[in-house]
Design a protein around this motif. Structure first.
Motif, mmCIF file in Angstrom:
data_model
loop_
_atom_site.group_PDB
_atom_site.id
_atom_site.type_symbol
_atom_site.label_atom_id
_atom_site.label_comp_id
_atom_site.label_asym_id
_atom_site.label_seq_id
_atom_site.Cartn_x
_atom_site.Cartn_y
_atom_site.Cartn_z
ATOM 1 N N TRP A 29 0.669 -1.270 0.118
ATOM 2 C CA TRP A 29 0.092 -0.030 0.052
ATOM 3 C C TRP A 29 0.725 1.252 -0.041
ATOM 4 O O TRP A 29 1.640 1.500 0.710
ATOM 5 C CB TRP A 29 -1.002 -0.036 1.301
ATOM 6 N N THR A 30 0.607 2.320 -1.039
ATOM 7 C CA THR A 30 1.138 3.538 -0.864
ATOM 8 C C THR A 30 0.068 4.498 -0.661
ATOM 9 O O THR A 30 -0.795 4.708 -1.122
ATOM 10 C CB THR A 30 1.869 3.642 -2.234
ATOM 11 N N PRO A 31 0.585 5.433 0.368
ATOM 12 C CA PRO A 31 -0.728 6.536 0.522
ATOM 13 C C PRO A 31 -0.694 7.506 -0.557
ATOM 14 O O PRO A 31 0.256 7.673 -1.287
ATOM 15 C CB PRO A 31 0.065 7.062 1.733
ATOM 16 N N SER A 32 -1.628 8.239 -0.677
ATOM 17 C CA SER A 32 -1.687 9.054 -1.801
ATOM 18 C C SER A 32 -0.835 10.201 -1.388
ATOM 19 O O SER A 32 -0.143 10.371 -0.348
ATOM 20 C CB SER A 32 -3.407 9.780 -1.661
ATOM 21 N N ASP A 33 -0.888 11.293 -2.446
ATOM 22 C CA ASP A 33 0.214 12.418 -2.208
ATOM 23 C C ASP A 33 -0.134 13.127 -0.816
ATOM 24 O O ASP A 33 0.502 13.699 -0.069
ATOM 25 C CB ASP A 33 0.046 13.114 -3.334
ATOM 26 N N ARG A 34 -1.558 13.582 -0.736
ATOM 27 C CA ARG A 34 -2.095 14.095 0.389
ATOM 28 C C ARG A 34 -1.984 13.504 1.691
ATOM 29 O O ARG A 34 -1.230 14.165 2.608
ATOM 30 C CB ARG A 34 -3.505 14.604 0.125
ATOM 31 N N ALA A 35 -2.107 12.276 1.609
ATOM 32 C CA ALA A 35 -1.732 11.438 2.971
ATOM 33 C C ALA A 35 -0.513 11.042 3.047
ATOM 34 O O ALA A 35 -0.075 11.498 4.290
ATOM 35 C CB ALA A 35 -2.554 9.998 3.027
ATOM 36 N N GLY A 36 0.465 11.155 2.062
ATOM 37 C CA GLY A 36 1.974 10.992 2.281
ATOM 38 C C GLY A 36 2.406 12.499 3.162
ATOM 39 O O GLY A 36 3.386 12.529 3.779
ATOM 40 N N ARG A 37 1.970 13.404 2.557
ATOM 41 C CA ARG A 37 2.389 14.819 3.295
ATOM 42 C C ARG A 37 1.871 15.002 4.447
ATOM 43 O O ARG A 37 2.691 15.499 5.216
ATOM 44 C CB ARG A 37 1.854 15.940 2.266
#
Length: 103
Positions: A29-37
């Motif tokens: 699983w890779t978080p979305s850009d927003r979740a990653g930030r």
């Protein structure tokens, strides 16, 4: 072994299990850009909150004392890009000197 050490051992074991379960459960699983930030900001915010609580409180009360001088010395050392060990030594020394001078 005292009950305090049992608590430390159990908490350490639980921490290891939680850290091991995370990658296994989430897999690729890779978080979305927003979740990653947002996730990237969680650790610094939690660390800043812990530092603020340790520096500005005693028990249940707000208090400003020599620890603030140590924090200031650490910030200056960090701004000068000193190694972490030097930052810690500067903070400890500044706090000690402030406690000697102020009491």
């Amino acid at each position: 072994m005292s009950p305090v050490w049992w608590v430390v051992v159990v908490l350490g074991a639980v921490t290891v299990v939680i850290k091991a379960v995370g990658p296994v459960a989430l897999g690729g699983w890779t978080p979305s850009d927003r979740a990653g930030r947002v996730l990237a900001l969680v650790s610094p915010v939690v660390l800043a909150a812990l530092i603020a609580v340790q520096v500005f409180t005693t028990g249940q009360q707000f208090q400003v004392d020599a620890r603030l001088v140590g924090l200031g010395a650490a910030v200056v050392a960090l701004l000068l890009r000193a190694p972490l060990l030097v930052v810690v030594v500067c903070a400890v020394a500044a706090t000690g000197v402030a406690r000697l001078l102020v009491g």
